[in-house]
Motif scaffolding. Structure first.
Motif, short mmCIF file in Angstrom:
data_model
loop_
_atom_site.label_atom_id
_atom_site.label_comp_id
_atom_site.label_asym_id
_atom_site.label_seq_id
_atom_site.Cartn_x
_atom_site.Cartn_y
_atom_site.Cartn_z
N VAL A 171 -31.08 -142.40 -36.14
CA VAL A 171 -31.91 -143.48 -35.37
C VAL A 171 -31.24 -143.95 -34.18
N LYS A 172 -30.02 -144.49 -34.10
CA LYS A 172 -29.09 -144.67 -32.96
C LYS A 172 -29.20 -143.71 -31.86
N CYS A 173 -29.28 -142.46 -32.20
CA CYS A 173 -29.09 -141.49 -31.28
C CYS A 173 -30.69 -140.92 -30.53
N HIS A 174 -31.52 -141.55 -31.10
CA HIS A 174 -33.02 -141.23 -31.03
C HIS A 174 -33.20 -141.80 -29.43
N ARG A 175 -33.91 -141.26 -28.52
CA ARG A 175 -34.25 -141.79 -27.12
C ARG A 175 -34.94 -142.99 -27.02
N ALA A 176 -35.61 -143.26 -28.14
CA ALA A 176 -36.39 -144.65 -28.12
C ALA A 176 -35.74 -145.75 -28.77
N TYR A 177 -34.52 -145.49 -29.30
CA TYR A 177 -33.80 -146.64 -30.03
C TYR A 177 -33.46 -147.69 -29.07
N ALA A 178 -32.73 -147.38 -27.80
CA ALA A 178 -32.44 -148.52 -26.86
C ALA A 178 -33.70 -149.27 -26.50
N PRO A 179 -34.50 -148.67 -25.72
CA PRO A 179 -35.89 -149.36 -25.51
C PRO A 179 -36.40 -150.18 -26.67
N ALA A 180 -36.48 -149.55 -27.82
CA ALA A 180 -37.15 -150.37 -29.05
C ALA A 180 -36.30 -151.65 -29.33
N LYS A 181 -34.89 -151.38 -29.01
CA LYS A 181 -33.97 -152.74 -29.76
C LYS A 181 -34.08 -153.72 -28.71
N SER A 182 -34.60 -153.20 -27.32
CA SER A 182 -34.72 -154.05 -26.18
C SER A 182 -36.10 -154.89 -26.41
N GLY A 183 -37.10 -154.57 -27.26
CA GLY A 183 -38.42 -155.21 -27.41
C GLY A 183 -39.56 -154.20 -26.95
N ASP A 184 -39.39 -153.02 -26.75
CA ASP A 184 -40.29 -152.16 -26.16
C ASP A 184 -41.24 -151.83 -27.65
N VAL A 185 -42.41 -152.19 -27.69
CA VAL A 185 -43.05 -152.06 -28.97
C VAL A 185 -43.36 -150.57 -29.11
N SER A 186 -44.01 -149.95 -28.14
CA SER A 186 -44.34 -148.53 -27.90
C SER A 186 -42.91 -147.67 -28.43
N ALA A 187 -42.04 -148.02 -27.92
CA ALA A 187 -40.76 -147.41 -28.30
C ALA A 187 -40.32 -147.36 -29.69
N ALA A 188 -40.74 -148.61 -30.16
CA ALA A 188 -40.43 -148.89 -31.33
C ALA A 188 -41.35 -148.14 -32.54
N ALA A 189 -42.51 -147.96 -31.94
CA ALA A 189 -43.68 -147.20 -32.85
C ALA A 189 -43.02 -145.60 -32.65
N GLU A 190 -42.53 -145.25 -31.62
CA GLU A 190 -42.24 -143.93 -31.70
C GLU A 190 -40.97 -143.64 -32.36
N LEU A 191 -40.14 -144.58 -32.47
CA LEU A 191 -39.00 -144.47 -33.09
C LEU A 191 -39.30 -144.50 -34.62
N VAL A 192 -40.22 -145.39 -35.07
CA VAL A 192 -40.62 -145.26 -36.70
C VAL A 192 -41.20 -143.93 -36.93
N PHE A 193 -42.27 -143.59 -36.12
CA PHE A 193 -43.11 -142.27 -36.48
C PHE A 193 -41.96 -141.10 -36.33
N ASP A 194 -41.14 -141.06 -35.74
CA ASP A 194 -40.24 -139.94 -35.47
C ASP A 194 -39.37 -139.85 -36.46
N THR A 195 -38.90 -140.84 -37.05
CA THR A 195 -37.82 -141.04 -38.13
C THR A 195 -38.14 -141.28 -39.57
#
Length: 70
Positions: free
Chosen positions: A24-48
């Motif tokens: 999860v922490k190495c995923h490209r969307a982790y940092a933006p998701a952690k910063s509040g990017d909702v789209s990146a958070a959705a990408e992170l969830v769907f990919d993991t």
């Protein structure tokens, strides 16, 4: 330094792990998701999301059991 008092989690529901913390922490969307990017958070969830973990979640939900997702 003294340790804080720990309390039992008697009624805390089971936690089902979908992916390792390192994945999860190495995923490209982790940092933006952690910063509040909702789209990146959705990408992170769907990919993991793990289908092997999702099936028992549906089974438990259908039986009225509580669970948490981690």
């Amino acid at each position: 330094m003294s340790q804080p008092t720990r309390f039992p989690w008697d009624d805390f529901p089971n936690v089902l792990i979908h992916a390792s913390e390192s994945l999860v922490k190495c995923h490209r969307a982790y940092a933006p998701a952690k910063s509040g990017d909702v789209s990146a958070a959705a990408e992170l969830v769907f990919d993991t999301l793990s289908l092997a973990v999702l099936a028992p979640m549906v089974t438990h939900a259908c039986k009225g059991k509580q669970f948490s997702v981690a």
